[in-house]
Design an enzyme around this catalytic site. Sequence first.
Site, PDB file in Angstrom:
ATOM      1  N   GLU A   1       0.713  -3.144  12.385  1.00 58.70           N
ATOM      2  CA  GLU A   1       0.236  -4.634  12.608  1.00 58.70           C
ATOM      3  C   GLU A   1       0.665  -5.299  13.384  1.00 58.70           C
ATOM      4  O   GLU A   1       0.885  -7.040  13.253  1.00 58.70           O
ATOM      5  CB  GLU A   1       1.760  -5.373  11.523  1.00 58.70           C
ATOM      6  CG  GLU A   1       0.926  -4.776   9.946  1.00 58.70           C
ATOM      7  CD  GLU A   1       2.350  -4.364   8.677  1.00 58.70           C
ATOM      8  OE1 GLU A   1       2.006  -4.521   7.403  1.00 58.70           O
ATOM      9  OE2 GLU A   1       3.227  -4.817   9.130  1.00 58.70           O
TER      10      GLU A   1
ATOM     11  N   TRP B   1       0.750  -1.259   0.331  1.00 55.22           N
ATOM     12  CA  TRP B   1      -0.050   0.132   0.032  1.00 55.22           C
ATOM     13  C   TRP B   1       1.389   1.326   0.082  1.00 55.22           C
ATOM     14  O   TRP B   1       0.394   2.196  -0.084  1.00 55.22           O
ATOM     15  CB  TRP B   1      -0.787  -0.673   1.376  1.00 55.22           C
ATOM     16  CG  TRP B   1      -0.380  -0.147   2.385  1.00 55.22           C
ATOM     17  CD1 TRP B   1       0.667  -0.778   3.578  1.00 55.22           C
ATOM     18  CD2 TRP B   1      -0.490   1.066   3.412  1.00 55.22           C
ATOM     19  NE1 TRP B   1       1.028   0.144   4.843  1.00 55.22           N
ATOM     20  CE2 TRP B   1       0.215   1.053   4.712  1.00 55.22           C
ATOM     21  CE3 TRP B   1      -1.605   2.091   3.215  1.00 55.22           C
ATOM     22  CZ2 TRP B   1       0.209   1.693   5.332  1.00 55.22           C
ATOM     23  CZ3 TRP B   1      -1.495   3.021   4.451  1.00 55.22           C
ATOM     24  CH2 TRP B   1      -0.688   2.772   5.579  1.00 55.22           C
TER      25      TRP B   1
END
Length: 766
Positions: A478, A336
């Site tokens: 994450e 991304w």
Amino acid sequence: MNHQDFFKVKDGWNLEIESIKEEQLVHFGSNLLCGNGYLGYRGTLDEWNKEQYQACVVTDTYDLADGKWKELSNSPNALTTELKIDGERLGDYPGQNEMTTKLNFNYKYGIFRRKSIADKNIEVVSERFASFDNLHLIANNFQINNIEANEIELKIGINGDVWDLNGTHLENFTGEYNSNKNTLYLKANTVESKITLVTALSFKFKKGKIKNIKVENEEKSIYLLVSVDAESDRIVLARNMIVYSSNDLANPLQAALNDAAAALESSFENLRREHQAVWDKKWELMDIKVRGNLLDQLAVRFNLYHNIIAAPAHSERLPIGARGLSCQAYQGAAFWDQEIFNLPMFLFTETETAKNILKYRYHTLKGARKKAEELGYAGAFYAWISGKTGEELCPSFFFKDVISGRKIRNHFNDWQIHVSPDISYAIWKYYLATEDIDFVINYGSEILFEVARFLHSRVHYNQYQDHYEIIRLLGPDEYHENVDNNAFTNYQTQFALKKALYFYHKMENEYPEKLEMLKEKINLLESEITSWQQIAEKIYLPCPDQDNLIEQFDGYFDLEDTTAEVLEERLINQDEYWGWPNGVAVFTQVIKQADVIQLFTLHDIFSETVLAANYDYYEPRTQHGSSLSPSQYAVVAARLGRAEETYNYFKKSAFIDLMSTNKAVSGGTFIGGIHTAAAGGIWQLIVNGFAGLKIDKEGLSFKPVLCQEWREVEFNLNYRNKKFKVILNKNIFQLKANVENNEILESNVFEKKYMLKPGEEVKIEL
């Protein structure tokens, strides 16, 4: 850490390294990378090889050699060099200190230069660049000065025994030397993908007389042992390394030999001049001038340079790798990062490159559809790690537990879904910046509709709350996997659905034939459009609570409230992975990187009160374990008028690579190389942060603020084919419209509208 431990700043373009430190070899190779979007030749000395991380990474050469990691291949090295004087081998080899070597890298033109002094004052000087005029060419000028010797031997040629991270990618080597043309080549093919890769070399001794040449073939290499007589105590060797693959054209060998011969007919100086002319045009658009701090100026250009050379601007079918072409880490593939961090700079400068980046996502729709189908969804679920085809390259086991040695099952590849709406977001921003409706109709709309389809199939309806939710996912942070209703992802989902609906209705009203053709192509039903509308209206969006805080995901505020410093003390092994499923951060509020703050950098929908409350809450709980994070906190700090906090984050972001602050290995996995997202983030930090640039349906706006450390910032922008200059100092914000503009430039500064005719300027007191 003092920068003088690593380098000296000569001026705003040149970095000088006074001595080679063995522990910095990985970082030197990446930081001093000669690149052009097609290949990246690491900043290593001529006599080094794979033990010193020498490599030339070539785009569009994806190959799976070890059964797990599909990564770009390294070309054989055609600039390999071994020098013997009177039988004694010379060279600056780590740990041997046979030479005193100084390095210089010029970021204006991507020119690497080494100067070494050996015994008896023998001097070795080598200069090279990866051409932007011919993307397949690396030109090198190698010279030996102050020679007082009877016997001089150079071993030059092409070394195919290269540094690979995950398996050996090249096999079936063949090579040949043409003595009449002073050219040689080495041809091989990749193990799994069967791509033919050709590396050619042409050379000419501009000073020095060849006495004898002996060809020496090895299993993976071809060398020439050249005995040379010095001329006026000097030897000057001009070399041209050429790289082609069968993915470039049908006959890469002939193309490589043709280019090698053509380069030899020119001169190093002419090749450099043509290369520099391309860079001059790029810097006219992309340079950011920082006045008042020379080190910061160099750091800015260091990052701009690396963002530029990471982008395959020559192609609309290749991604920007998370480490660019600096090494094979992260497989030369897009995350991304590409749309959210690398793209914005091109969006307002080199717009054709921005379009190519987005067209890449169009050409990889097939891979995104395949991933969605395999996981039981509809539409396009874009790969977390995306190579040429768009199929998922991210392995299910990325890290390992350094204590037990067992693999860790991460769900980056199936739970981190925000990559798809992030691409929709980038398409919308491209449209706002360029008004290129043709791109949206012919490319972007299909992406938008297929992403909307995926999101439709991914959400869950909660009948008790009468809203849609997104469960079992992870957001930008994450460390926390398997969470529900990540705020960033939910807001991005609504945004992507709304933009799909916006362009559907726009095409319905203005381009009905195009819409009907697309609907037929992808079998799009009216009932789907209705569902998108319902989801967009009823998706759960975590809103600010009584303290103006937005909960990062369901239950986040119930986790242990501590800091990264405390967790550091809990580690058994410093190389432990902190994240899911059992890392030290999982059951705490410590996050890896900007998450709710990332939402604020993309969407201007919350008040400054909400921004301030969340910035103050999440900032001390953020480890910044990702290079993406500091620049995003900086942008929000600038919007809050906190110029010095913005500057502090500038230092954290701009020097990640330049000061080598990040480890090359994490959780047992090599993740070294240039952090291209951080490089792109520096442009955002200055333009969106200090200058306060925003773009929405209302147009262009600025809310500038400048730190005390800088006297002035200056840069150029291109907005809807209207070019203009921005100058910001502590007292004045200045806009200058290009005299060649065809239309009036409209913009808002501190919510006041200004209309600039071509050639006009306005100065606004701060």
